[in-house]
Write an enzyme that holds these catalytic residues in place. Structure first.
Site, mmCIF file in Angstrom:
data_model
loop_
_atom_site.group_PDB
_atom_site.id
_atom_site.type_symbol
_atom_site.label_atom_id
_atom_site.label_comp_id
_atom_site.label_asym_id
_atom_site.label_seq_id
_atom_site.Cartn_x
_atom_site.Cartn_y
_atom_site.Cartn_z
ATOM 1 N N ASN A 220 -3.176 3.917 -126.789
ATOM 2 C CA ASN A 220 -3.054 5.300 -127.281
ATOM 3 C C ASN A 220 -4.271 6.170 -126.936
ATOM 4 O OD1 ASN A 220 -4.954 4.183 -128.992
ATOM 5 N ND2 ASN A 220 -4.075 4.985 -130.877
ATOM 6 N N LYS A 221 -5.236 5.594 -126.229
ATOM 7 C CA LYS A 221 -6.484 6.313 -125.967
ATOM 8 C C LYS A 221 -6.336 7.306 -124.792
ATOM 9 C CE LYS A 221 -9.401 4.483 -128.963
ATOM 10 N NZ LYS A 221 -8.715 3.434 -129.658
ATOM 11 N N GLN A 222 -7.380 8.120 -124.580
ATOM 12 C CA GLN A 222 -7.362 9.129 -123.505
ATOM 13 C C GLN A 222 -7.073 8.494 -122.151
ATOM 14 O OE1 GLN A 222 -9.465 9.063 -126.058
ATOM 15 N NE2 GLN A 222 -10.420 11.050 -126.455
#
Ligand SMILES: Cc1ncc(COP(=O)(O)O)c(C=O)c1O
Length: 370
Positions: free
Chosen positions: A183-185
């Site tokens: 879910n990170k950048q």
């Protein structure tokens, strides 16, 4: 049937496939050249000399705590409003997380609260750039210098953030960690990166992630205690492709955030997160909104789910988890963090979100508040 809108969705495309295939065909699935290529690409993007890839953000934090030589008897000042790993990494080494309340706007460690908590056992500060907003590093660095404390920045949520001096978060010369969960950048599936504070520290980190082997040692040689915190070359291949399009993904996140800001401007009882303040820029990770006191956050999340919109309570305060209560922490100790924790939720947020999806979420939220 109504379209379900997920909380997060990674951007995986042809380039990731191409590079993963390159690794598979090379036969070098671990300790091959792709990890180094990923490290160089990441360090180049961030504007730092070096970066060490590891198997998770948590592994990066653990190695950072060891590099700072925090251990039994040592106290480290940190935020109670964070993901649990930023406190657990201290417990792994027997150091004590000393929580201090947060700033009501940024939700990051409040430098004044941190200053008030310094005593003769204090050895360091572990600020977390929560929800991608830069922590008050200038003030915290001054506090660290005044008392001879070491710093470890948890930037796992803050890729792309810019601080009050115009520097990318993680590039100030302190040890800093990033995480690449899906879910990170940017993602490698599981993975992390640690920015070393010197070339000696980098050498230590590379040894400890690889069972205590120095660069010139064989498989059954170990110069000291180590771990298996290696990132596989397959994951690193995904990372290389993600760094190549990181600017575009960050720009898309910022686009989605501004659509939300517009869509929520007239929804009474919902406070949108700030994007920037006096030159500080958020590196958009999640889209956390805060509900007015009196609105029922958990009931709102349940109603959103009925409308096909995923949302999540964000974040529970760390000091109230059972293993930290054992250290004596209780409700009421950090009122700013606890109030934010009770009223905040994360809405669906990912680079490919369309304008109509954002509108649907905003309408669903307006109709879900009670
Ligand atoms: C603030 C913070 N610290 C640490 C971590 C740990 O990262 P990982 O899940 O890659 O171990 C995360 C990830 O969710 C995080 O948000």
């Amino acid at each position: 049937m109504t379209e379900q809108i997920p909380l997060a969705r990674p951007e995986i495309g042809a380039r990731e496939e191409e590079l993963v295939l390159e690794v598979l065909r090379s036969g070098r699935l671990s300790l091959g050249p792709m990890v180094e290529r990923f490290e160089r690409a990441f360090a180049g993007w961030l504007g730092v000399e070096d970066a060490v890839a590891v198997s998770s953000g948590t592994a990066a934090l653990h190695l950072g705590v060891r590099a700072n030589e925090w251990g039994p008897g040592d106290e480290v000042l940190t935020s109670p409003f964070s993901f649990v790993a930023s406190a657990n990494c201290l417990l792994y080494e027997g150091a004590k997380p000393v929580f201090c309340d947060v700033d009501p706007v940024t939700l990051n460690l409040d430098p004044e609260a941190a200053a008030a908590a310094v005593n003769e056992r204090t050895r360091g500060i572990l600020p977390v750039h929560i929800f991608g907003f830069p922590a008050a590093m200038v003030e915290l660095e001054a506090l660290a210098a005044e008392h001879g404390l070491r710093l470890l920045e948890d930037a796992c949520e803050a890729l792309g953030a810019v601080d009050s001096e115009g520097r990318r978060v993680g590039s100030r010369g302190n040890l800093a960690t990033f995480g690449f969960y899906a879910n990170k950048q940017m993602t490698t599936g599981e993975g992390g990166m640690i920015v070393p504070s010197s070339s000696q520290v980098a050498e230590r980190l590379r040894g400890e992630r690889n069972q205590g082997r120095a660069a010139d040692m064989g498989w059954l040689d170990h110069g000291g205690l180590g771990f298996n915190y290696r990132l596989s070359d397959l994951a690193a291949a995904v990372g290389v492709a993600q760094v190549e399009k990181l600017d575009a993904m960050l720009a898309d996140r910022a686009r989605v955030a501004s659509l939300y800001a517009e869509g929520l401007a007239n929804v009474a009882g919902v406070d949108a997160p700030i994007a920037d303040r006096d030159g500080e820029l958020r590196g958009w990770f999640v889209y956390p909104v805060r509900l007015a006191t009196g609105l029922d956050r958990d009931a709102t999340i349940a109603r959103l789910a009925e409308r096909g919109v995923a949302a999540k309570a964000y974040l529970p305060c760390i000091h109230l988890f059972p293993h930290l209560r054992e250290l004596g922490y209780r409700e009421g100790q950090f009122p700013v963090a606890e109030a934010a924790s009770a009223q905040t939720l994360a809405l669906p947020f990912f680079p490919a979100m369309s304008e109509s999806q954002v509108s649907r979420v905003c309408e669903a939220l307006a109709g879900s508040l009670r």
